[in-house]
Structure formats: structure tokens, C-alpha cells
Design a protein around this motif. Structure first.
Motif, PDB file in Angstrom:
ATOM      1  N   TYR A   2     -90.588 -67.073  -8.764  1.00 16.34           N
ATOM      2  CA  TYR A   2     -90.247 -68.547  -8.992  1.00 16.34           C
ATOM      3  C   TYR A   2     -89.299 -69.290  -7.999  1.00 16.34           C
ATOM      4  O   TYR A   2     -88.659 -68.491  -7.326  1.00 16.34           O
ATOM      5  CB  TYR A   2     -89.535 -68.426 -10.289  1.00 16.34           C
ATOM      6  CG  TYR A   2     -90.369 -68.132 -11.331  1.00 16.34           C
ATOM      7  CD1 TYR A   2     -90.987 -69.155 -12.501  1.00 16.34           C
ATOM      8  CD2 TYR A   2     -90.460 -66.837 -11.983  1.00 16.34           C
ATOM      9  CE1 TYR A   2     -91.843 -68.678 -13.432  1.00 16.34           C
ATOM     10  CE2 TYR A   2     -91.393 -66.251 -13.001  1.00 16.34           C
ATOM     11  CZ  TYR A   2     -91.932 -67.104 -13.761  1.00 16.34           C
ATOM     12  OH  TYR A   2     -92.730 -66.961 -14.851  1.00 16.34           O
ATOM     13  N   LYS A   3     -89.294 -70.502  -8.251  1.00 17.74           N
ATOM     14  CA  LYS A   3     -88.443 -71.448  -7.356  1.00 17.74           C
ATOM     15  C   LYS A   3     -87.425 -72.075  -8.419  1.00 17.74           C
ATOM     16  O   LYS A   3     -88.072 -72.610  -9.208  1.00 17.74           O
ATOM     17  CB  LYS A   3     -89.010 -72.534  -6.499  1.00 17.74           C
ATOM     18  CG  LYS A   3     -87.933 -73.288  -5.865  1.00 17.74           C
ATOM     19  CD  LYS A   3     -88.663 -74.534  -5.042  1.00 17.74           C
ATOM     20  CE  LYS A   3     -89.375 -73.956  -3.756  1.00 17.74           C
ATOM     21  NZ  LYS A   3     -89.769 -75.273  -3.078  1.00 17.74           N
ATOM     22  N   LEU A   4     -86.139 -71.971  -8.308  1.00 15.26           N
ATOM     23  CA  LEU A   4     -85.315 -72.397  -9.167  1.00 15.26           C
ATOM     24  C   LEU A   4     -84.606 -73.654  -8.153  1.00 15.26           C
ATOM     25  O   LEU A   4     -84.097 -73.421  -7.195  1.00 15.26           O
ATOM     26  CB  LEU A   4     -84.225 -71.531  -9.365  1.00 15.26           C
ATOM     27  CG  LEU A   4     -83.051 -72.061 -10.131  1.00 15.26           C
ATOM     28  CD1 LEU A   4     -83.295 -72.665 -11.384  1.00 15.26           C
ATOM     29  CD2 LEU A   4     -82.019 -71.049 -10.147  1.00 15.26           C
ATOM     30  N   VAL A   5     -84.641 -74.765  -9.011  1.00 15.34           N
ATOM     31  CA  VAL A   5     -84.017 -76.021  -8.158  1.00 15.34           C
ATOM     32  C   VAL A   5     -82.911 -76.237  -9.413  1.00 15.34           C
ATOM     33  O   VAL A   5     -83.219 -76.403 -10.572  1.00 15.34           O
ATOM     34  CB  VAL A   5     -85.029 -77.168  -8.238  1.00 15.34           C
ATOM     35  CG1 VAL A   5     -84.238 -78.417  -7.582  1.00 15.34           C
ATOM     36  CG2 VAL A   5     -86.222 -76.752  -7.335  1.00 15.34           C
ATOM     37  N   PHE A   6     -81.792 -76.497  -8.771  1.00 22.54           N
ATOM     38  CA  PHE A   6     -80.599 -76.911  -9.657  1.00 22.54           C
ATOM     39  C   PHE A   6     -79.798 -77.959  -9.061  1.00 22.54           C
ATOM     40  O   PHE A   6     -79.700 -78.195  -7.825  1.00 22.54           O
ATOM     41  CB  PHE A   6     -79.763 -75.900 -10.155  1.00 22.54           C
ATOM     42  CG  PHE A   6     -79.135 -75.194  -9.238  1.00 22.54           C
ATOM     43  CD1 PHE A   6     -77.823 -75.284  -9.140  1.00 22.54           C
ATOM     44  CD2 PHE A   6     -79.700 -73.993  -8.697  1.00 22.54           C
ATOM     45  CE1 PHE A   6     -76.958 -74.667  -8.000  1.00 22.54           C
ATOM     46  CE2 PHE A   6     -78.949 -73.089  -7.781  1.00 22.54           C
ATOM     47  CZ  PHE A   6     -77.724 -73.524  -7.306  1.00 22.54           C
ATOM     48  N   PHE A   7     -79.017 -78.807  -9.770  1.00 18.13           N
ATOM     49  CA  PHE A   7     -78.092 -79.810  -9.342  1.00 18.13           C
ATOM     50  C   PHE A   7     -76.673 -79.596  -9.749  1.00 18.13           C
ATOM     51  O   PHE A   7     -76.588 -79.265 -10.857  1.00 18.13           O
ATOM     52  CB  PHE A   7     -78.751 -81.154  -9.724  1.00 18.13           C
ATOM     53  CG  PHE A   7     -80.012 -81.672  -9.587  1.00 18.13           C
ATOM     54  CD1 PHE A   7     -80.293 -82.240  -8.466  1.00 18.13           C
ATOM     55  CD2 PHE A   7     -81.136 -81.106 -10.416  1.00 18.13           C
ATOM     56  CE1 PHE A   7     -81.704 -82.431  -8.063  1.00 18.13           C
ATOM     57  CE2 PHE A   7     -82.593 -81.236  -9.882  1.00 18.13           C
ATOM     58  CZ  PHE A   7     -82.952 -81.868  -8.865  1.00 18.13           C
ATOM     59  N   VAL A   8     -75.832 -79.713  -8.731  1.00 15.29           N
ATOM     60  CA  VAL A   8     -74.466 -79.263  -8.942  1.00 15.29           C
ATOM     61  C   VAL A   8     -73.529 -80.265  -8.201  1.00 15.29           C
ATOM     62  O   VAL A   8     -73.804 -80.610  -6.965  1.00 15.29           O
ATOM     63  CB  VAL A   8     -74.310 -77.622  -8.594  1.00 15.29           C
ATOM     64  CG1 VAL A   8     -74.701 -77.506  -7.143  1.00 15.29           C
ATOM     65  CG2 VAL A   8     -73.014 -77.381  -8.883  1.00 15.29           C
ATOM     66  N   HIS A  12     -68.460 -77.808  -6.683  1.00 15.19           N
ATOM     67  CA  HIS A  12     -68.680 -76.426  -7.377  1.00 15.19           C
ATOM     68  C   HIS A  12     -70.018 -75.679  -6.780  1.00 15.19           C
ATOM     69  O   HIS A  12     -70.560 -74.843  -7.356  1.00 15.19           O
ATOM     70  CB  HIS A  12     -69.027 -76.927  -8.795  1.00 15.19           C
ATOM     71  CG  HIS A  12     -67.622 -77.201  -9.518  1.00 15.19           C
ATOM     72  ND1 HIS A  12     -67.108 -78.530  -9.598  1.00 15.19           N
ATOM     73  CD2 HIS A  12     -66.901 -76.588 -10.216  1.00 15.19           C
ATOM     74  CE1 HIS A  12     -66.172 -78.501 -10.304  1.00 15.19           C
ATOM     75  NE2 HIS A  12     -65.788 -77.471 -10.520  1.00 15.19           N
ATOM     76  N   CYS A  13     -70.537 -76.427  -5.795  1.00 11.71           N
ATOM     77  CA  CYS A  13     -71.782 -75.904  -5.154  1.00 11.71           C
ATOM     78  C   CYS A  13     -71.820 -74.430  -4.624  1.00 11.71           C
ATOM     79  O   CYS A  13     -72.602 -73.704  -5.287  1.00 11.71           O
ATOM     80  CB  CYS A  13     -72.117 -76.610  -3.942  1.00 11.71           C
ATOM     81  SG  CYS A  13     -73.836 -76.289  -3.359  1.00 11.71           S
ATOM     82  N   CYS A  34     -80.193 -66.736   0.210  1.00 17.57           N
ATOM     83  CA  CYS A  34     -81.021 -67.750   0.955  1.00 17.57           C
ATOM     84  C   CYS A  34     -81.246 -69.169  -0.113  1.00 17.57           C
ATOM     85  O   CYS A  34     -81.483 -68.526  -1.239  1.00 17.57           O
ATOM     86  CB  CYS A  34     -82.498 -67.472   1.258  1.00 17.57           C
ATOM     87  SG  CYS A  34     -82.562 -66.058   2.497  1.00 17.57           S
ATOM     88  N   SER A  35     -81.167 -70.267   0.567  1.00 16.76           N
ATOM     89  CA  SER A  35     -81.151 -71.419  -0.281  1.00 16.76           C
ATOM     90  C   SER A  35     -81.463 -72.617   0.511  1.00 16.76           C
ATOM     91  O   SER A  35     -81.202 -72.345   1.646  1.00 16.76           O
ATOM     92  CB  SER A  35     -80.078 -71.690  -1.179  1.00 16.76           C
ATOM     93  OG  SER A  35     -78.924 -71.930  -0.424  1.00 16.76           O
ATOM     94  N   VAL A  68     -80.043 -77.926  -5.188  1.00 17.52           N
ATOM     95  CA  VAL A  68     -80.220 -76.451  -4.275  1.00 17.52           C
ATOM     96  C   VAL A  68     -81.466 -75.899  -4.810  1.00 17.52           C
ATOM     97  O   VAL A  68     -81.913 -76.096  -5.958  1.00 17.52           O
ATOM     98  CB  VAL A  68     -78.962 -75.538  -4.649  1.00 17.52           C
ATOM     99  CG1 VAL A  68     -79.156 -74.241  -4.287  1.00 17.52           C
ATOM    100  CG2 VAL A  68     -77.807 -76.288  -4.315  1.00 17.52           C
ATOM    101  N   GLU A  69     -82.316 -75.431  -3.982  1.00 15.44           N
ATOM    102  CA  GLU A  69     -83.376 -74.639  -4.069  1.00 15.44           C
ATOM    103  C   GLU A  69     -83.158 -73.151  -3.570  1.00 15.44           C
ATOM    104  O   GLU A  69     -82.655 -72.901  -2.633  1.00 15.44           O
ATOM    105  CB  GLU A  69     -84.802 -75.334  -3.355  1.00 15.44           C
ATOM    106  CG  GLU A  69     -84.981 -76.943  -3.882  1.00 15.44           C
ATOM    107  CD  GLU A  69     -86.029 -77.355  -3.194  1.00 15.44           C
ATOM    108  OE1 GLU A  69     -87.064 -76.614  -2.559  1.00 15.44           O
ATOM    109  OE2 GLU A  69     -86.236 -78.655  -3.131  1.00 15.44           O
ATOM    110  N   THR A  70     -83.820 -72.419  -4.601  1.00 22.02           N
ATOM    111  CA  THR A  70     -83.801 -70.912  -4.111  1.00 22.02           C
ATOM    112  C   THR A  70     -84.865 -70.202  -4.771  1.00 22.02           C
ATOM    113  O   THR A  70     -85.619 -70.594  -5.773  1.00 22.02           O
ATOM    114  CB  THR A  70     -82.585 -70.396  -4.132  1.00 22.02           C
ATOM    115  OG1 THR A  70     -82.325 -69.098  -3.768  1.00 22.02           O
ATOM    116  CG2 THR A  70     -82.213 -70.055  -5.869  1.00 22.02           C
TER     117      THR A  70
END
Length: 103
Positions: A2-8, A12-13, A34-35, A68-70
């Protein structure tokens, strides 16, 4: 996979990234943690019943945030999402999860 994308929020990144890495995300071959990230602005307005970390009820708030994508292996998706929610300062963090095709 999977690819997780989140906004922070920018402040707090690193803490949120480290939480998702520690839960199993961020692997790419022989590499870890990796991100990819880019700075932008998020906008929201807390509504009745919310408990905002930033801003006040009924007021539009604009915040410097990272996208952020990872990568995340299927076997740890639930742990990674739980870690994201636990480490993130927002009451309801924004995130997306995409299943990737194997070719």
C-alpha cells in the motif's frame, strides 16, 4: 503493498513519520524510513462537537502542513494507521491509503 499519504503540521512531521516507520511503514528494498514529502497549506474549520488542536470553533484555520507519502506492507497496515492516529496531534488526521498493483 500500500501507499500511505497523510497530512501533518510541519512542527509534528518528524514525530508522526517516526511513528509510522516504527510500526512497519517506509520500507523500499534494502532501505528503511523512506518517504516523500512536500510542504503546503491545509485548511479546515472546526465545527460543533470538535475539539481542535489548532483554531477555534467556526473559524477557518490555514496551517502549514506536510503531505507525506510512504509505502506500507499489507501485513502492518492496521498497526501503521493506529500509530499515525496515536502520534498525530489532530483529533481527526487526514490520510489516504492506496493499494498498489504488482506488475
Amino acid at each position: 503493498m500500500y501507499k500511505l499519504v497523510f497530512f501533518v503540521p510541519a512542527a509534528h512531521c518528524e514525530q508522526v513519520k517516526n511513528a509510522v516507520f516504527d510500526a512497519g511503514a517506509g520500507g523500499q528494498g534494502n532501505y528503511g524510513h523512506c518517504s516523500w514529502q512536500v510542504l503546503g497549506q491545509g485548511q479546515f474549520m472546526p465545527l460543533a462537537g470538535s475539539q481542535p488542536f489548532i483554531g477555534g470553533l467556526g473559524e477557518v484555520e490555514i496551517v502549514d502542513e506536510f503531505r507525506v507519502e510512504t509505502l506500507c506492507p499489507e501485513e502492518c497496515v492496521n498497526d501503521v494507521i493506529a500509530a499515525l492516529k496515536n502520534a498525530h496531534p489532530y483529533e481527526e488526521p487526514a490520510y489516504e491509503l492506496y493499494q498498489l498493483a504488482s506488475i
